[in-house]
Design an enzyme around this catalytic site. Structure first.
Site, mmCIF file in Angstrom:
data_model
loop_
_atom_site.group_PDB
_atom_site.id
_atom_site.type_symbol
_atom_site.label_atom_id
_atom_site.label_comp_id
_atom_site.label_asym_id
_atom_site.label_seq_id
_atom_site.Cartn_x
_atom_site.Cartn_y
_atom_site.Cartn_z
ATOM 1 C CB ALA A 95 2.142 6.963 -7.852
ATOM 2 C CB ALA A 134 -1.018 0.058 1.223
ATOM 3 N N GLY A 135 1.999 1.082 -0.800
ATOM 4 C CA GLY A 135 2.566 2.663 -1.243
ATOM 5 C C GLY A 135 2.067 3.157 -2.366
ATOM 6 N N GLY A 172 0.934 0.957 -4.991
ATOM 7 C CA GLY A 172 -0.292 0.004 -4.750
ATOM 8 C C GLY A 172 -1.662 0.860 -4.679
ATOM 9 C CE LYS A 185 9.784 1.870 -15.059
ATOM 10 N NZ LYS A 185 9.040 1.358 -14.109
#
Length: 300
Positions: A128, A8-9, A12, A182
């Site tokens: 983000a 939940a960073g 996420g 990437k």
């Protein structure tokens, strides 16, 4: 469709927000009890690129194993946390589809040792930023590339059908090549921003930083055949400009005094280049500088 997102960073939370908005039943899995309490007490808030806010109610837990069977598990933790998760993931039903969202290449072979029949990898290019435990800021629109490495694509195709232009999924053919490309982008941006302590855009506007980035690019294209065709230098410049105001993950780790993913991103690329007879002196110097900064920080 039931989706559990482990981690939940920033990545996420943003992923959870968009999937919940699309109608998926989303559960966030976090190690932090205080974050779970906050998410359960209020809404998951997304600050959009235009400054507006979107709120979604999502379930959350600290215990992956207490969940009912999910259609898809999205693993959005950093590489260092994967070692703690492999045992739990192995205990899940083999029919559960797994989607890995890590940077670098170190996790590729490890993930494929898991017993699950359907495994895919994801490479993200959006921006983000985690504002607080239940708020994430969408700092740049970018595509999420998915490559299915094993099994069928039913759960993954469900994601590919999402039509939100702000969070778009795209299917690519070769997972390892996608992750490698990437990693090349990360090698060009992350170590420089971490050492110089600048945002992505300054790698283009700062003349000396730009020359360093261009030197690293030339080292990589000399070492790896096809990089120049797959990643023309103008695409690197475009990425820096699109994410100009972003703080790279490696710089964010430095500012928080945390260990970065320098080994799993840059270290793996250096090993692959050395196997081909290329030392990549500029990139290798940056690699050791980041490690030295982290070691110095640990002693304080």
């Amino acid at each position: 469709m039931d989706v559990a997102i482990i981690g939940a960073g920033a990545v996420g939370l943003l992923t959870a927000s968009f999937l919940a908005e699309s109608g998926k039943t989303v559960t966030l899995v976090s190690r932090r009890r205080e974050q779970i309490d906050e998410l359960n007490a209020k809404y998951l808030t997304r600050v959009n690129v235009d400054g507006t806010k979107t709120e979604q109610k999502v379930a959350s837990t600290t215990n992956l194993m207490e969940l009912s069977q999910q259609d898809l598990i999205v693993i959005a933790v950093k590489y260092g946390q994967l070692q703690e998760l492999y045992g739990q993931l192995s205990a899940l039903p083999s029919t559960v589809s797994l989607l890995f969202m890590q940077n670098g290449l170190a996790h590729f072979d490890e993930a494929l040792r898991l017993p699950q029949k359907n495994i895919a990898f994801c490479s993200v290019s959006f921006g983000a930023q985690m504002i607080d435990q239940a708020t994430v800021k969408h700092r740049g629109v970018g595509v999420c590339k998915i490559a299915i490495e094993r099994g069928n694509g039913d759960a993954f195709n469900n994601l590919l059908q999402l039509k939100n232009p702000l969070y778009r999924f795209e299917l690519v053919a070769n997972a390892e090549q996608m992750l490698f490309e990437k990693a090349v982008f990360n090698c060009l941006i992350n170590p420089l921003t971490a050492i110089l302590q600048v945002k992505n855009g300054e790698l283009v506007t700062n003349k000396q930083a730009f020359l360093l980035m261009k030197t690293i690019y030339r080292e990589l294209t000399d070492a790896f055949e096809g990089v120049e065709q797959a990643i023309p230098f103008f695409k690197v410049i475009e990425l820096c400009e699109i994410t100009a105001s972003n703080t790279s993950s490696m710089l964010a780790d430095r500012l928080r005094g945390k260990k970065s993913e320098i080994d799993t991103i840059v270290g793996v690329i250096l090993e692959k280049a050395l196997a081909k007879g290329h030392n990549l002196p500029t990139l290798r110097t940056l690699y050791y500088q980041v490690l030295a900064i982290e070691e110095s920080g640990e002693r304080r």
